[in-house]
Design an enzyme around this catalytic site. Structure first.
Site, PDB file in Angstrom:
ATOM      1  N   LYS A  37       1.157  -1.352   0.325  1.00  0.00           N
ATOM      2  CA  LYS A  37      -0.092  -0.163  -0.231  1.00  0.00           C
ATOM      3  C   LYS A  37       0.836   1.215   0.065  1.00  0.00           C
ATOM      4  CE  LYS A  37      -4.122  -2.232   2.744  1.00  0.00           C
ATOM      5  NZ  LYS A  37      -5.091  -1.851   2.987  1.00  0.00           N
ATOM      6  N   THR A 126     -13.019   4.059  13.963  1.00  0.00           N
ATOM      7  CA  THR A 126     -14.218   3.419  15.641  1.00  0.00           C
ATOM      8  C   THR A 126     -14.151   2.969  16.447  1.00  0.00           C
ATOM      9  OG1 THR A 126     -15.803   3.887  13.052  1.00  0.00           O
ATOM     10  CG2 THR A 126     -16.749   2.597  15.649  1.00  0.00           C
ATOM     11  N   GLU A 163     -18.406   3.838   1.902  1.00  0.00           N
ATOM     12  CA  GLU A 163     -17.522   3.617   0.458  1.00  0.00           C
ATOM     13  C   GLU A 163     -18.123   4.053  -0.820  1.00  0.00           C
ATOM     14  OE1 GLU A 163     -15.898  -0.774   1.393  1.00  0.00           O
ATOM     15  OE2 GLU A 163     -15.626   0.632   3.532  1.00  0.00           O
ATOM     16  N   HIS A 219     -28.388   4.376  11.291  1.00  0.00           N
ATOM     17  CA  HIS A 219     -28.641   3.326   9.870  1.00  0.00           C
ATOM     18  C   HIS A 219     -29.019   2.345   9.584  1.00  0.00           C
ATOM     19  CE1 HIS A 219     -25.306   7.019   8.956  1.00  0.00           C
ATOM     20  NE2 HIS A 219     -26.608   7.299   9.507  1.00  0.00           N
ATOM     21  N   ASN A 227     -36.700  -2.412   5.049  1.00  0.00           N
ATOM     22  CA  ASN A 227     -36.489  -4.218   4.591  1.00  0.00           C
ATOM     23  C   ASN A 227     -37.818  -4.603   4.867  1.00  0.00           C
ATOM     24  OD1 ASN A 227     -34.580  -3.647   2.778  1.00  0.00           O
ATOM     25  ND2 ASN A 227     -32.960  -5.180   4.137  1.00  0.00           N
ATOM     26  N   TYR A 259     -39.528  12.528  18.334  1.00  0.00           N
ATOM     27  CA  TYR A 259     -39.426  10.794  19.335  1.00  0.00           C
ATOM     28  C   TYR A 259     -37.968  10.390  19.367  1.00  0.00           C
ATOM     29  CZ  TYR A 259     -44.140  11.071  17.642  1.00  0.00           C
ATOM     30  OH  TYR A 259     -45.445  11.310  17.341  1.00  0.00           O
ATOM     31  N   GLY A 267     -46.667   4.719  24.973  1.00  0.00           N
ATOM     32  CA  GLY A 267     -48.379   3.839  25.725  1.00  0.00           C
ATOM     33  C   GLY A 267     -49.359   4.498  24.761  1.00  0.00           C
ATOM     34  N   CYS A 270     -52.748   4.062  20.529  1.00  0.00           N
ATOM     35  CA  CYS A 270     -52.297   3.622  19.189  1.00  0.00           C
ATOM     36  C   CYS A 270     -51.018   2.825  18.867  1.00  0.00           C
ATOM     37  CB  CYS A 270     -52.306   4.913  18.274  1.00  0.00           C
ATOM     38  SG  CYS A 270     -54.068   6.036  18.148  1.00  0.00           S
ATOM     39  N   ARG A 333     -56.000   4.589  28.590  1.00  0.00           N
ATOM     40  CA  ARG A 333     -55.267   3.091  28.114  1.00  0.00           C
ATOM     41  C   ARG A 333     -53.874   2.928  27.604  1.00  0.00           C
ATOM     42  NH1 ARG A 333     -59.233   3.500  23.110  1.00  0.00           N
ATOM     43  NH2 ARG A 333     -58.733   5.503  23.252  1.00  0.00           N
TER      44      ARG A 333
END
Ligand code: NAD
Length: 441
Positions: A37, A126, A163, A219, A227, A259, A267, A270, A333
């Site tokens: 390299k 990282t 990449e 991500h 998916n 959010y 809760g 819904c 609820r």
């Protein structure tokens, strides 16, 4: 202003960084333990296949701004800033392999011992939060005999290139994150990036390390979510592309910061019901959708965390502010606050509850039936007297945003423990308690 820069590790991140810094007009020395390299970069050939890299490496090498070596000592001595871009692969167990980071830190530290001028070391690999402070800095100090922050500076600066589009991502990042112990360490980097667009965030080293993981996990979560949505759509005979196009066009709730702040469990009437219905339908269709199926268990785990935090105080008298799942409604609820109170009562704690909206709704009769039929034992704990409720609790649990820090401070004394479930705004947190804690911040 032109800097002289060494880049350690000539993989995807390092070779793109080296070529881009040279393209920006700086003098760059790439360093790698792999002689192939090094030889490629030093002779003007890109060591990786990546758009624009052949051109950038060739032109910057020809104009003598980009070279490479295996001699780490010479690279440190001939430059002002060293970027560490070595790999941090997974071990078989999943644990992060930090051996390359450790080795390169040793080499740079040893070189610093013989360098008279100050040097800035920038970690780009990282690494998990705490690694720069517990591994990189101690190794640099031990090898050099010098002190970080005094004789040399250290910064953690996560990389966000992808990449395939690495060069354009490097030159046009979403933002620049610089983690350091103080502003002096990052001053040269602010100059280095002055022509790079996007906001710059100066923060702590640990926060900068964490931002990289949070970004990558999010991500990955988005890909998995998309998916699973597509899989479900296909099985239900729905056009996934149409659904996705409409869904992503909502930048108020869907593609936004909504959010995404740590807080309490969700809760209401819904989200839990709809998640259950989808998971049930998926099972009927013989579909495995582990991401969607794991959201409710994750939410329950968050209620467990609240129970644990309260039990850990060892106190018996709890004042719970907030009973409905969010401020401004008396709908009980599937309220996680109700779940929490039930658990605390089961543990033998004494609980008193204040919720203005629920009390009002109860008087007006709208939720009276629910309280009387479903949670009569909790209804009897309700009081409209905020002052009394706050004063009575050894532990005051903030389960609603319908109270302000100033209101609470009027009744709180310093020895009371405050556990915040809803993440009151920093400027609106009670100051009178000496024992404020957030459930996950
Ligand atoms: N690949 C990406 O798109 C990307 C994006 C953002 C962040 N990252 C992170 O950046 C880091 C580097 O990733 P990569 O994909 O460029 O790694 P890579 O495996 O492609 O390259 C690492 C290079 O470091 C060299 N090296 C190892 N020890 C060395 C030493 N002591 N001195 C000099 N060179 C040494 C290796 O020979 C290799 O060429 C990782 O932590 C990765 O998670 C990668």
């Amino acid at each position: 202003m032109s800097f002289s820069i060494s880049v350690f590790g000539l993989g995807y991140v390092g070779s793109v960084s080296a070529a881009c810094f040279a393209h920006m007009g700086h003098r760059v020395m790439g360093v790698d333990i792999n002689p192939t390299k090094v030889e490629m970069l030093d002779s003007g050939r890109s060591p990786i296949i990546e758009a624009r890299m052949d051109e950038l490496v060739a032109t910057t090498n020809r104009s003598c701004r980009l070279h490479a070596t295996t001699d780490s000592r010479a690279a440190v001595h001939q430059t002002e800033i060293s970027f560490i871009c070595v790999g941090t692969p997974s071990l078989r167990s999943g644990k992060l392999d930090l051996s390359h980071v450790e080795r390169v830190s040793r080499e740079i530290g040893a070189a610093l011992a013989q360098k008279r001028r100050s040097h800035l070391i920038v970690l780009r690999s990282t690494v998990l939060p705490g690694t720069t402070e517990s591994l990189v800095i101690p190794v640099l100090e031990a090898e050099s005999g010098l002190r970080a922050g005094k004789d040399f500076a250290v910064c953690y600066h996560p990389e966000f290139i992808r990449e395939g589009t690495a060069v354009s991502d490097f030159l046009k990042p979403p933002y620049t994150v610089l983690g350091a112990a103080g502003p002096e360490a990052i001053a040269p980097l602010r100059e280095l990036y002055q022509d790079i667009p996007g906001e710059t965030f100066a923060t702590t080293i640990r926060a900068a390390e964490m931002v990289k993981y949070v970004s990558n996990v999010f991500h990955a979560l988005k890909v998995g979510f998309a998916n699973e949505v597509g899989t479900l759509c296909k099985s239900l005979g729905v056009d996934a592309e149409v659904v996705t196009r409409i869904f992503t066009s909502d930048t108020k709730l869907n593609i936004s910061s909504a959010y995404l702040s740590p807080g309490f469990a969700f809760g209401g009437s819904c989200l839990p019901k709809d998640l259950r219905a989808l998971a049930y339908r998926a099972r009927e269709l013989d579909l495995a959708l582990p991401m969607m199926e794991s959201i409710l268990p994750s939410n329950n785990e968050h209620v467990n965390r609240a129970v644990e935090a309260i039990l850990l105080t060892g106190k018996k008298n709890v004042s719970m502010l907030g009973l409905s799942f969010k401020a401004g409604t008396d709908d009980l609820r599937e309220s996680p606050q109700v779940q929490l109170i039930k658990r605390l009562l089961g543990e033998g704690l004494r609980v008193e509850v204040w919720d203005q909206d629920v009390s009002l709704g109860r008087l007006a009769g709208s939720n009276r039936q629910y309280i009387e039929d479903v949670i009569p034992h909790i209804g009897s704990l309700l009081s409209p007297d905020l002052a009394q409720i706050v004063r009575n609790g050894e532990v005051v649990v903030l389960g609603t945003k319908a109270v302000s820090g100033a209101q609470l401070d009027a009744y709180l004394s310093p020895n009371q423990i405050v556990i915040d479930l809803v993440n009151l705004d920093q400027s609106d947190r009670p100051r009178n308690s000496a024992h404020y804690q957030g459930i996950c911040w």
